[in-house]
Design a protein around this motif. Structure first.
Motif, PDB file in Angstrom:
ATOM      1  N   PHE A 120      43.326  38.349  34.211  1.00  0.00           N
ATOM      2  CA  PHE A 120      43.054  39.406  33.227  1.00  0.00           C
ATOM      3  C   PHE A 120      41.673  40.002  33.435  1.00  0.00           C
ATOM      4  CE2 PHE A 120      41.472  35.533  31.261  1.00  0.00           C
ATOM      5  CZ  PHE A 120      40.309  35.927  30.620  1.00  0.00           C
ATOM      6  N   ILE A 132      41.570  46.876  40.440  1.00  0.00           N
ATOM      7  CA  ILE A 132      42.808  46.089  40.396  1.00  0.00           C
ATOM      8  C   ILE A 132      43.552  46.306  41.704  1.00  0.00           C
ATOM      9  CG2 ILE A 132      44.983  45.713  39.175  1.00  0.00           C
ATOM     10  CD1 ILE A 132      43.591  46.911  36.676  1.00  0.00           C
ATOM     11  N   TYR A 135      49.416  45.736  41.338  1.00  0.00           N
ATOM     12  CA  TYR A 135      50.165  46.216  40.185  1.00  0.00           C
ATOM     13  C   TYR A 135      51.588  45.658  40.278  1.00  0.00           C
ATOM     14  CZ  TYR A 135      46.504  49.553  38.881  1.00  0.00           C
ATOM     15  OH  TYR A 135      45.323  50.133  38.468  1.00  0.00           O
ATOM     16  N   VAL A 137      50.493  45.884  35.994  1.00  0.00           N
ATOM     17  CA  VAL A 137      49.689  45.176  35.002  1.00  0.00           C
ATOM     18  C   VAL A 137      50.171  45.601  33.622  1.00  0.00           C
ATOM     19  CG1 VAL A 137      47.660  44.987  36.489  1.00  0.00           C
ATOM     20  CG2 VAL A 137      47.910  46.990  34.990  1.00  0.00           C
ATOM     21  N   ILE A 177      43.473  44.016  30.100  1.00  0.00           N
ATOM     22  CA  ILE A 177      44.405  44.332  31.189  1.00  0.00           C
ATOM     23  C   ILE A 177      44.799  43.016  31.851  1.00  0.00           C
ATOM     24  CG2 ILE A 177      44.748  45.597  33.344  1.00  0.00           C
ATOM     25  CD1 ILE A 177      42.495  47.489  32.460  1.00  0.00           C
ATOM     26  N   GLU A 178      46.097  42.769  31.926  1.00  0.00           N
ATOM     27  CA  GLU A 178      46.574  41.501  32.460  1.00  0.00           C
ATOM     28  C   GLU A 178      47.586  41.706  33.576  1.00  0.00           C
ATOM     29  OE1 GLU A 178      46.509  38.872  28.324  1.00  0.00           O
ATOM     30  OE2 GLU A 178      48.406  39.603  29.135  1.00  0.00           O
ATOM     31  N   GLU A 179      47.636  40.749  34.460  1.00  0.00           N
ATOM     32  CA  GLU A 179      48.727  40.682  35.429  1.00  0.00           C
ATOM     33  C   GLU A 179      50.042  40.648  34.646  1.00  0.00           C
ATOM     34  OE1 GLU A 179      50.407  37.262  38.543  1.00  0.00           O
ATOM     35  OE2 GLU A 179      48.702  36.880  37.217  1.00  0.00           O
TER      36      GLU A 179
END
Length: 383
Positions: A120, A132, A135, A137, A177-179
């Motif tokens: 995250f 990042i 993707y 995410v 923002i997270e995986e």
């Protein structure tokens, strides 16, 4: 007669007020919305801003309330502060302030054994988007409920729009923002804590719409988990509650299980919404969960009831454009023995973009024998 302060006047507040009245407890609801659903059923309505903690404290002290309960994310901190100021039972003020912040919770639980987390990043706005490399995410408000402001982003082209949307509903500046964990099954866990002891009441299995908003389309109890996995979930969630600092009251913990690994989605220091806490948990376990929540606030929990739960089947299906295949069942379910409640808003189906458990078509099922087989019912001829 005990007096209960209920901070907020929405649907959960109404549920709590109704139960308290059944228990011969005097109810006091606080909000600036005089025409709210709970305001119609509570004994006394107080036109006080739920974020004005000094005003809440003053009125509660004058009334001489015996307990304070929160009903939404927004009311967790005010309820905790008022309770502590009046010497009543509740969580520590700092814990209550931090529990709605997803980033703080992620950092607190990072070292729990057998608990996993997605990668995250914390983002203050579109001016500092992190780098990042992989993707998709999922972008979330740091503090908001009901899946509001959540978006799954597949490419960097759409990240700014998602961040802007999340910021618009977050109660705390910034986004998480997270995986995106695309595999596995989602669950939620209803718990009740009292003086530092944690009781896992029920585990709910969720139906999710998936991307882009991951809206919850159904809830089913008990979750279809093997005994060993159920015990593992109970152990890990209890560790989460202890690590976060929860000592008293309900929690709704959302997790995902992927290849036997438990991933934390988020933690909410209040009862589960969308009918999960009530009536589903009470139907499936036989335990009066709402009563337990009230008893904790009054410092009178009957812990002898927190064992030997019933093993019944309950659940809710929200009937929307995303679940149009359920409409024939919804239209004809009055003839089914498992029907507990049906809510019809419109003949026309509509999509939902965030959790909205009361203002859409839905039906609740309940059975003491077995879970209804809805897959077989989809092809049933009701004519």
């Amino acid at each position: 007669m005990d007096k209960l302060a209920i901070i907020g006047t929405g649907y959960m507040a109404r549920i709590i007020a109704n139960r308290a009245k059944e228990l011969n407890i005097e109810t006091h609801c606080f909000s600036i919305d005089e025409h709210s659903v709970a305001g119609e059923v509570c004994d006394f309505f107080h036109n006080v801003n739920i974020l004005d903690i000094d005003a809440l404290t003053e009125v509660c002290r004058k009334i001489d309330v015996n307990g304070v309960v929160a009903t939404t994310e927004l009311t967790i901190y005010p309820a905790s502060v008022v309770a502590k100021r009046l010497g009543l039972n509740g969580n520590d003020e700092t814990v209550s302030k931090e529990v709605t912040d997803k980033t703080i919770i992620r950092r607190k639980v990072k070292n729990i054994e057998e608990l996993f987390q997605p990668r995250f990043w914390i983002c203050g706005g579109i001016q500092d988007i992190p780098k990042i490399n992989n993707y998709p995410v999922i972008v979330k408000p740091i503090a908001a409920g009901g899946k509001r402001g959540i978006s799954v982003v597949k490419t960097s082209d759409n990240i700014k729009t998602a961040i802007t949307e999340a910021l618009s509903v977050s109660k705390v500046k910034g986004v998480l923002i997270e995986e995106f964990l695309s595999d596995g099954q989602e669950y939620s866990v209803e718990s009740l804590s009292y003086h530092g002891s944690h009781y896992i009441i029920q585990v709910t299995q969720k139906d999710s719409s998936g991307p882009p908003h991951c809206v919850e389309l159904g809830h089913h109890q008990p979750a279809e988990l093997l005994h060993e996995m159920r015990k593992k979930v109970e152990k890990v969630v209890s560790r989460i509650l202890t690590t976060v600092g929860i000592t008293d009251g309900p929690c709704h913990t959302e997790i995902k299980i992927i290849d036997g690994k438990i991933y934390l989605i988020e933690l909410n220091g209040r009862p589960g919404g969308d009918h999960i806490a009530y009536p589903l948990t009470e139907l499936s376990t036989g335990y009066p969960y709402i009563t337990g929540i009230i008893q904790v606030a009054l410092n009178k929990l009957d812990e002898t009831q927190l064992k030997n739960f019933e093993k019944n089947y309950s659940g809710v299906h929200f009937v929307t454009t995303q679940t149009a295949y359920m409409k024939p069942i919804f239209d004809n379910c009055e003839t089914e023995q498992w029907l507990y409640y049906k809510n019809k808003v419109s003949d026309k189906l509509s999509p939902i973009t965030h959790n909205d458990g009361f203002n859409t078509n839905y039906f609740i099922y309940y059975s003491r024998e077995k879970k209804p087989n809805f897959e077989d019912m989809k092809g049933k001829n009701y004519e």
